[in-house]
Enzyme design. Structure first.
Site, PDB file in Angstrom:
ATOM      1  N   ASP A  43       0.663  -0.850  -0.352  1.00 29.44           N
ATOM      2  CA  ASP A  43       0.131  -0.305  -0.390  1.00 29.44           C
ATOM      3  C   ASP A  43       0.456   1.553   0.156  1.00 29.44           C
ATOM      4  OD1 ASP A  43      -2.104  -1.875   0.134  1.00 29.44           O
ATOM      5  OD2 ASP A  43      -3.079  -1.237   2.000  1.00 29.44           O
ATOM      6  N   GLU A  64      -4.535  -0.821  -1.626  1.00 23.41           N
ATOM      7  CA  GLU A  64      -5.826  -0.624  -1.026  1.00 23.41           C
ATOM      8  C   GLU A  64      -7.205   0.090  -1.448  1.00 23.41           C
ATOM      9  OE1 GLU A  64      -6.530  -0.241   3.293  1.00 23.41           O
ATOM     10  OE2 GLU A  64      -7.789   0.287   3.612  1.00 23.41           O
ATOM     11  N   LYS A 106      -6.648  -4.961  -2.988  1.00 23.64           N
ATOM     12  CA  LYS A 106      -7.484  -6.006  -2.121  1.00 23.64           C
ATOM     13  C   LYS A 106      -8.302  -4.860  -1.208  1.00 23.64           C
ATOM     14  CE  LYS A 106      -3.525  -4.247   0.735  1.00 23.64           C
ATOM     15  NZ  LYS A 106      -4.416  -3.498   2.131  1.00 23.64           N
ATOM     16  N   LYS A 131      -7.475  -5.025   4.353  1.00 18.93           N
ATOM     17  CA  LYS A 131      -6.327  -4.552   6.045  1.00 18.93           C
ATOM     18  C   LYS A 131      -5.646  -5.636   5.170  1.00 18.93           C
ATOM     19  CE  LYS A 131      -8.282  -0.734   7.412  1.00 18.93           C
ATOM     20  NZ  LYS A 131      -8.308   0.560   6.080  1.00 18.93           N
ATOM     21  N   VAL A 187       2.784   0.453   4.107  1.00 20.43           N
ATOM     22  CA  VAL A 187       2.770   0.800   5.536  1.00 20.43           C
ATOM     23  C   VAL A 187       0.736   0.196   5.678  1.00 20.43           C
ATOM     24  CG1 VAL A 187       3.508   3.317   5.126  1.00 20.43           C
ATOM     25  CG2 VAL A 187       2.164   2.533   3.819  1.00 20.43           C
ATOM     26  N   THR A 188       0.973   0.802   6.450  1.00 19.12           N
ATOM     27  CA  THR A 188       1.188   0.909   7.736  1.00 19.12           C
ATOM     28  C   THR A 188       1.351  -0.112   8.744  1.00 19.12           C
ATOM     29  OG1 THR A 188      -1.012   1.427   9.209  1.00 19.12           O
ATOM     30  CG2 THR A 188       0.029   2.863   7.995  1.00 19.12           C
ATOM     31  N   CYS A 238      -2.256  -2.524   7.574  1.00 19.48           N
ATOM     32  CA  CYS A 238      -2.280  -3.514   6.446  1.00 19.48           C
ATOM     33  C   CYS A 238      -0.818  -4.182   6.577  1.00 19.48           C
ATOM     34  CB  CYS A 238      -1.902  -2.784   5.627  1.00 19.48           C
ATOM     35  SG  CYS A 238      -3.708  -1.612   5.017  1.00 19.48           S
ATOM     36  N   GLN A 248       7.886 -14.594  21.464  1.00 15.51           N
ATOM     37  CA  GLN A 248       7.809 -15.967  21.735  1.00 15.51           C
ATOM     38  C   GLN A 248       8.582 -16.912  20.471  1.00 15.51           C
ATOM     39  OE1 GLN A 248       3.300 -16.331  22.606  1.00 15.51           O
ATOM     40  NE2 GLN A 248       2.974 -14.252  21.715  1.00 15.51           N
TER      41      GLN A 248
HETATM   42  C1  C5J Z   1      -2.889   0.461   5.267  1.00 15.01           C
HETATM   43  C2  C5J Z   1      -5.306   1.619   6.320  1.00 15.01           C
HETATM   44  N1  C5J Z   1      -2.022   0.193   4.364  1.00 15.01           N
HETATM   45  N2  C5J Z   1      -4.154   2.351   7.592  1.00 15.01           N
HETATM   46  N3  C5J Z   1      -4.403   1.154   5.640  1.00 15.01           N
HETATM   47  O1  C5J Z   1      -3.179   0.254   6.060  1.00 15.01           O
HETATM   48  O2  C5J Z   1      -5.928   1.701   6.122  1.00 15.01           O
END
Ligand code: C5J
Length: 229
Positions: free
Chosen positions: A25, A73, A130, A133, A158-159, A163, A203
């Site tokens: 993204d 996205e 897509k 997320k 990101v972020t 996502c 973990q």
């Molecule tokens: C992504 C969002 N790409 N933060 N989307 O992380 O809504």
């Protein structure tokens, strides 16, 4: 070529022909002012630091001829793939599908939904739209990777905690070994990024591995990689 790198929580090994870079993204809507990220009240300048490292990572993946997937996205113009609950998020007038300075917010084909020019896909690289997320939700990503016998994913973008993390968790559950490159991902909230990196590798690597970019590509070039050929 088989590579082994010093990662956290331990060594990460992969075969470049069976790995893909998944760049998540890197779109104007998230990284530039007046897109979706800013419409939700975020300070988009927090993301700018990951652009140059993401480009170095992309250049490296291209140099070793790794498969590359660029996710975006974005929703269909008729919003048929946008659940009502998602559509109602954000301030009225600044929601998904509303008009903005970069076109309709988070709509495929609008200027805001496009990739940053410095991270634009090249011919032969997969662009994966897509609606969610996670990059595996309502897409053919798993099939696409399976057809190419890909077992390891290098993630960036990101972020970090939205996502990127969602995609990494989906991939981990599907059996992919996942490595997140620390400088090539960012969040609007630096403490969320830090927490996500810790969470991923806690973990014994419950979700996967993390590494600094230099641990993967070397400081200036790819020559410091430990090739296990
Ligand atoms: C992504 C969002 N790409 N933060 N989307 O992380 O809504």
């Amino acid at each position: 070529m088989e590579l082994g790198i010093d990662a956290q929580p331990g060594p990460f090994s992969f075969e470049t022909t069976r790995a893909a870079l998944v760049m998540i993204d890197m779109q104007r809507d998230f990284l530039l002012p007046s897109g979706f990220g800013e419409a939700l009240g975020n300070d988009v300048s927090q993301l700018s630091g990951c652009i140059a490292p993401a480009r170095r990572l992309l250049d490296w993946a291209r140099s070793v001829r790794m498969s590359i997937v660029h996710t975006k996205e974005a929703h269909a113009p008729d919003l048929s793939d946008c659940p009502p609950a998602k559509l109602q998020r954000g301030a009225p007038g600044k929601r998904i599908g509303d008009p903005g300075p970069m076109g309709r917010i988070l709509i495929d084909g609008e200027p805001g939904s496009d990739f940053l020019p410095e991270l634009a896909p090249l011919a032969g690289e997969r662009v994966l739209r897509k609606p969610g997320k996670g990059a595996f939700y309502a897409t053919d990503l798993d099939d696409w990777l399976q057809k190419r016998s890909i077992t390891s994913l290098i993630l960036a973008g990101v972020t970090t905690e939205v996502c990127v993390q969602t995609t990494m968790r989906e991939a981990n559950d599907r059996g992919y070994n996942c490595l997140l490159i620390e400088e090539a991902t960012a969040s609007y909230f630096p403490h969320f990024k830090r927490a996500t990196l810790e969470m991923v590798r806690a973990q014994g690597g419950i979700v996967g591995w993390t590494a600094r970019l230099g641990q993967l590509i070397g400081e200036g070039d790819a020559s410091s990689l430990k090739a296990n050929t």
